[in-house]
Design a protein around this motif. Structure first.
Motif, PDB file in Angstrom:
ATOM      1  N   VAL A  18      45.363  33.138  43.628  1.00 21.42           N
ATOM      2  CA  VAL A  18      45.849  34.205  44.514  1.00 21.42           C
ATOM      3  C   VAL A  18      44.809  35.316  44.581  1.00 21.42           C
ATOM      4  O   VAL A  18      44.443  35.896  43.555  1.00 21.42           O
ATOM      5  CB  VAL A  18      47.207  34.756  44.029  1.00 21.42           C
ATOM      6  CG1 VAL A  18      47.671  35.894  44.931  1.00 21.42           C
ATOM      7  CG2 VAL A  18      48.242  33.656  43.975  1.00 21.42           C
ATOM      8  N   ARG A  19      44.357  35.597  45.773  1.00 24.54           N
ATOM      9  CA  ARG A  19      43.368  36.660  45.954  1.00 24.54           C
ATOM     10  C   ARG A  19      44.021  38.032  45.790  1.00 24.54           C
ATOM     11  O   ARG A  19      45.170  38.245  46.166  1.00 24.54           O
ATOM     12  CB  ARG A  19      42.729  36.560  47.333  1.00 24.54           C
ATOM     13  CG  ARG A  19      41.857  35.341  47.504  1.00 24.54           C
ATOM     14  CD  ARG A  19      41.255  35.218  48.883  1.00 24.54           C
ATOM     15  NE  ARG A  19      41.703  36.285  49.768  1.00 24.54           N
ATOM     16  CZ  ARG A  19      40.959  36.816  50.728  1.00 24.54           C
ATOM     17  NH1 ARG A  19      39.763  36.381  50.942  1.00 24.54           N
ATOM     18  NH2 ARG A  19      41.440  37.764  51.493  1.00 24.54           N
ATOM     19  N   PHE A  20      43.262  38.953  45.221  1.00 20.34           N
ATOM     20  CA  PHE A  20      43.715  40.323  44.973  1.00 20.34           C
ATOM     21  C   PHE A  20      44.239  40.965  46.256  1.00 20.34           C
ATOM     22  O   PHE A  20      45.327  41.536  46.273  1.00 20.34           O
ATOM     23  CB  PHE A  20      42.548  41.129  44.392  1.00 20.34           C
ATOM     24  CG  PHE A  20      42.857  42.565  44.112  1.00 20.34           C
ATOM     25  CD1 PHE A  20      43.545  42.932  42.970  1.00 20.34           C
ATOM     26  CD2 PHE A  20      42.431  43.562  44.981  1.00 20.34           C
ATOM     27  CE1 PHE A  20      43.818  44.273  42.702  1.00 20.34           C
ATOM     28  CE2 PHE A  20      42.694  44.897  44.722  1.00 20.34           C
ATOM     29  CZ  PHE A  20      43.390  45.251  43.574  1.00 20.34           C
ATOM     30  N   GLU A  50      63.190  48.300  38.879  1.00 19.18           N
ATOM     31  CA  GLU A  50      62.694  48.735  37.569  1.00 19.18           C
ATOM     32  C   GLU A  50      61.328  48.155  37.242  1.00 19.18           C
ATOM     33  O   GLU A  50      60.527  48.791  36.564  1.00 19.18           O
ATOM     34  CB  GLU A  50      63.685  48.321  36.477  1.00 19.18           C
ATOM     35  CG  GLU A  50      64.995  49.048  36.540  1.00 19.18           C
ATOM     36  CD  GLU A  50      65.943  48.599  35.449  1.00 19.18           C
ATOM     37  OE1 GLU A  50      65.506  47.932  34.490  1.00 19.18           O
ATOM     38  OE2 GLU A  50      67.129  48.930  35.554  1.00 19.18           O
ATOM     39  N   THR A  51      61.075  46.940  37.706  1.00 17.20           N
ATOM     40  CA  THR A  51      59.831  46.253  37.384  1.00 17.20           C
ATOM     41  C   THR A  51      58.772  46.577  38.425  1.00 17.20           C
ATOM     42  O   THR A  51      58.978  46.362  39.617  1.00 17.20           O
ATOM     43  CB  THR A  51      60.044  44.728  37.342  1.00 17.20           C
ATOM     44  OG1 THR A  51      61.108  44.437  36.452  1.00 17.20           O
ATOM     45  CG2 THR A  51      58.793  44.008  36.900  1.00 17.20           C
ATOM     46  N   GLY A  52      57.652  47.075  37.971  1.00 16.52           N
ATOM     47  CA  GLY A  52      56.539  47.326  38.871  1.00 16.52           C
ATOM     48  C   GLY A  52      55.583  46.145  38.867  1.00 16.52           C
ATOM     49  O   GLY A  52      55.715  45.209  38.066  1.00 16.52           O
ATOM     50  N   LEU A  53      54.648  46.173  39.767  1.00 15.33           N
ATOM     51  CA  LEU A  53      53.610  45.151  39.812  1.00 15.33           C
ATOM     52  C   LEU A  53      52.274  45.809  39.512  1.00 15.33           C
ATOM     53  O   LEU A  53      52.013  46.929  39.946  1.00 15.33           O
ATOM     54  CB  LEU A  53      53.561  44.481  41.187  1.00 15.33           C
ATOM     55  CG  LEU A  53      54.780  43.661  41.586  1.00 15.33           C
ATOM     56  CD1 LEU A  53      54.662  43.221  43.043  1.00 15.33           C
ATOM     57  CD2 LEU A  53      54.931  42.460  40.680  1.00 15.33           C
ATOM     58  N   ASN A  54      51.455  45.114  38.762  1.00 18.90           N
ATOM     59  CA  ASN A  54      50.131  45.612  38.417  1.00 18.90           C
ATOM     60  C   ASN A  54      49.164  44.450  38.614  1.00 18.90           C
ATOM     61  O   ASN A  54      49.296  43.422  37.967  1.00 18.90           O
ATOM     62  CB  ASN A  54      50.114  46.096  36.967  1.00 18.90           C
ATOM     63  CG  ASN A  54      48.822  46.769  36.604  1.00 18.90           C
ATOM     64  OD1 ASN A  54      47.966  46.987  37.451  1.00 18.90           O
ATOM     65  ND2 ASN A  54      48.668  47.105  35.345  1.00 18.90           N
ATOM     66  N   THR A  59      36.880  38.184  38.381  1.00 17.36           N
ATOM     67  CA  THR A  59      35.715  37.546  38.995  1.00 17.36           C
ATOM     68  C   THR A  59      36.188  36.506  40.006  1.00 17.36           C
ATOM     69  O   THR A  59      37.080  35.727  39.720  1.00 17.36           O
ATOM     70  CB  THR A  59      34.849  36.867  37.912  1.00 17.36           C
ATOM     71  OG1 THR A  59      34.499  37.837  36.935  1.00 17.36           O
ATOM     72  CG2 THR A  59      33.592  36.274  38.519  1.00 17.36           C
ATOM     73  N   GLY A  60      35.608  36.524  41.162  1.00 20.50           N
ATOM     74  CA  GLY A  60      36.009  35.611  42.224  1.00 20.50           C
ATOM     75  C   GLY A  60      37.061  36.206  43.140  1.00 20.50           C
ATOM     76  O   GLY A  60      37.498  35.570  44.086  1.00 20.50           O
ATOM     77  N   GLY A  61      37.510  37.432  42.843  1.00 15.77           N
ATOM     78  CA  GLY A  61      38.464  38.118  43.708  1.00 15.77           C
ATOM     79  C   GLY A  61      39.904  37.686  43.548  1.00 15.77           C
ATOM     80  O   GLY A  61      40.727  37.962  44.415  1.00 15.77           O
ATOM     81  N   VAL A  62      40.237  36.992  42.448  1.00 13.42           N
ATOM     82  CA  VAL A  62      41.609  36.531  42.231  1.00 13.42           C
ATOM     83  C   VAL A  62      42.286  37.343  41.131  1.00 13.42           C
ATOM     84  O   VAL A  62      41.626  37.999  40.340  1.00 13.42           O
ATOM     85  CB  VAL A  62      41.663  35.024  41.880  1.00 13.42           C
ATOM     86  CG1 VAL A  62      41.128  34.189  43.024  1.00 13.42           C
ATOM     87  CG2 VAL A  62      40.905  34.736  40.609  1.00 13.42           C
ATOM     88  N   ILE A  63      43.626  37.279  41.116  1.00  9.59           N
ATOM     89  CA  ILE A  63      44.385  37.945  40.060  1.00  9.59           C
ATOM     90  C   ILE A  63      44.731  36.922  38.984  1.00  9.59           C
ATOM     91  O   ILE A  63      44.726  35.713  39.245  1.00  9.59           O
ATOM     92  CB  ILE A  63      45.663  38.610  40.622  1.00  9.59           C
ATOM     93  CG1 ILE A  63      46.623  37.582  41.210  1.00  9.59           C
ATOM     94  CG2 ILE A  63      45.311  39.685  41.632  1.00  9.59           C
ATOM     95  CD1 ILE A  63      47.975  38.147  41.615  1.00  9.59           C
ATOM     96  N   PRO A  64      45.034  37.367  37.769  1.00 12.40           N
ATOM     97  CA  PRO A  64      45.441  36.435  36.712  1.00 12.40           C
ATOM     98  C   PRO A  64      46.727  35.697  37.101  1.00 12.40           C
ATOM     99  O   PRO A  64      47.596  36.266  37.774  1.00 12.40           O
ATOM    100  CB  PRO A  64      45.680  37.333  35.501  1.00 12.40           C
ATOM    101  CG  PRO A  64      44.920  38.586  35.781  1.00 12.40           C
ATOM    102  CD  PRO A  64      44.934  38.744  37.269  1.00 12.40           C
ATOM    103  N   PRO A  65      46.873  34.447  36.681  1.00 13.31           N
ATOM    104  CA  PRO A  65      48.063  33.666  37.043  1.00 13.31           C
ATOM    105  C   PRO A  65      49.385  34.316  36.639  1.00 13.31           C
ATOM    106  O   PRO A  65      50.370  34.216  37.367  1.00 13.31           O
ATOM    107  CB  PRO A  65      47.856  32.336  36.313  1.00 13.31           C
ATOM    108  CG  PRO A  65      46.383  32.223  36.145  1.00 13.31           C
ATOM    109  CD  PRO A  65      45.889  33.633  35.964  1.00 13.31           C
ATOM    110  N   TYR A  66      49.431  35.005  35.491  1.00 11.76           N
ATOM    111  CA  TYR A  66      50.698  35.619  35.088  1.00 11.76           C
ATOM    112  C   TYR A  66      51.107  36.721  36.063  1.00 11.76           C
ATOM    113  O   TYR A  66      52.294  36.946  36.309  1.00 11.76           O
ATOM    114  CB  TYR A  66      50.651  36.138  33.642  1.00 11.76           C
ATOM    115  CG  TYR A  66      49.948  37.463  33.439  1.00 11.76           C
ATOM    116  CD1 TYR A  66      50.652  38.656  33.480  1.00 11.76           C
ATOM    117  CD2 TYR A  66      48.582  37.520  33.207  1.00 11.76           C
ATOM    118  CE1 TYR A  66      50.020  39.878  33.302  1.00 11.76           C
ATOM    119  CE2 TYR A  66      47.940  38.733  33.020  1.00 11.76           C
ATOM    120  CZ  TYR A  66      48.663  39.909  33.065  1.00 11.76           C
ATOM    121  OH  TYR A  66      48.027  41.108  32.884  1.00 11.76           O
ATOM    122  N   GLN A  67      50.128  37.413  36.658  1.00  9.35           N
ATOM    123  CA  GLN A  67      50.448  38.438  37.644  1.00  9.35           C
ATOM    124  C   GLN A  67      50.930  37.793  38.936  1.00  9.35           C
ATOM    125  O   GLN A  67      51.822  38.315  39.608  1.00  9.35           O
ATOM    126  CB  GLN A  67      49.234  39.333  37.895  1.00  9.35           C
ATOM    127  CG  GLN A  67      48.898  40.192  36.699  1.00  9.35           C
ATOM    128  CD  GLN A  67      47.628  41.014  36.883  1.00  9.35           C
ATOM    129  OE1 GLN A  67      46.902  40.864  37.864  1.00  9.35           O
ATOM    130  NE2 GLN A  67      47.370  41.891  35.928  1.00  9.35           N
TER     131      GLN A  67
END
Length: 82
Positions: A18-20, A50-54, A59-67
């Motif tokens: 998933v790209r940022f 209540e839950t925010g997203l961060n 590197t490569g313009g992607v977000i970590p899988p857990y996010q």
């Protein structure tokens, strides 16, 4: 299939790629707004949620899988509003 539906399907099918920019775009579709962050980080919140997203751009313009999985959980919760 619309571009919006295709992007959501792509996120669901490949949480490791998933790209940022795409994550931020989809979060905004879900009603999240930017609370800040700088550089490679973006914090988003939604009124009444209540839950925010961060998101962190790696590197490569992607977000970590857990996010990406957190974003998918919000899609499950609010997708009918997209």
């Amino acid at each position: 299939m619309s571009q919006r539906a295709k992007l959501i399907a792509d996120i669901r099918n490949n949480p490791k790629g998933v790209r940022f920019e795409d994550a931020c775009k989809v979060a905004k579709w879900l009603g999240f707004t930017s609370e800040g962050g700088s550089g490679s980080h973006k914090a988003l919140s939604r009124p009444g949620e209540e839950t925010g997203l961060n998101f962190q751009e790696r590197t490569g313009g992607v977000i970590p899988p857990y996010q990406a999985r957190q974003l998918i959980a919000m899609l499950d919760k609010y997708e009918d509003e997209v």
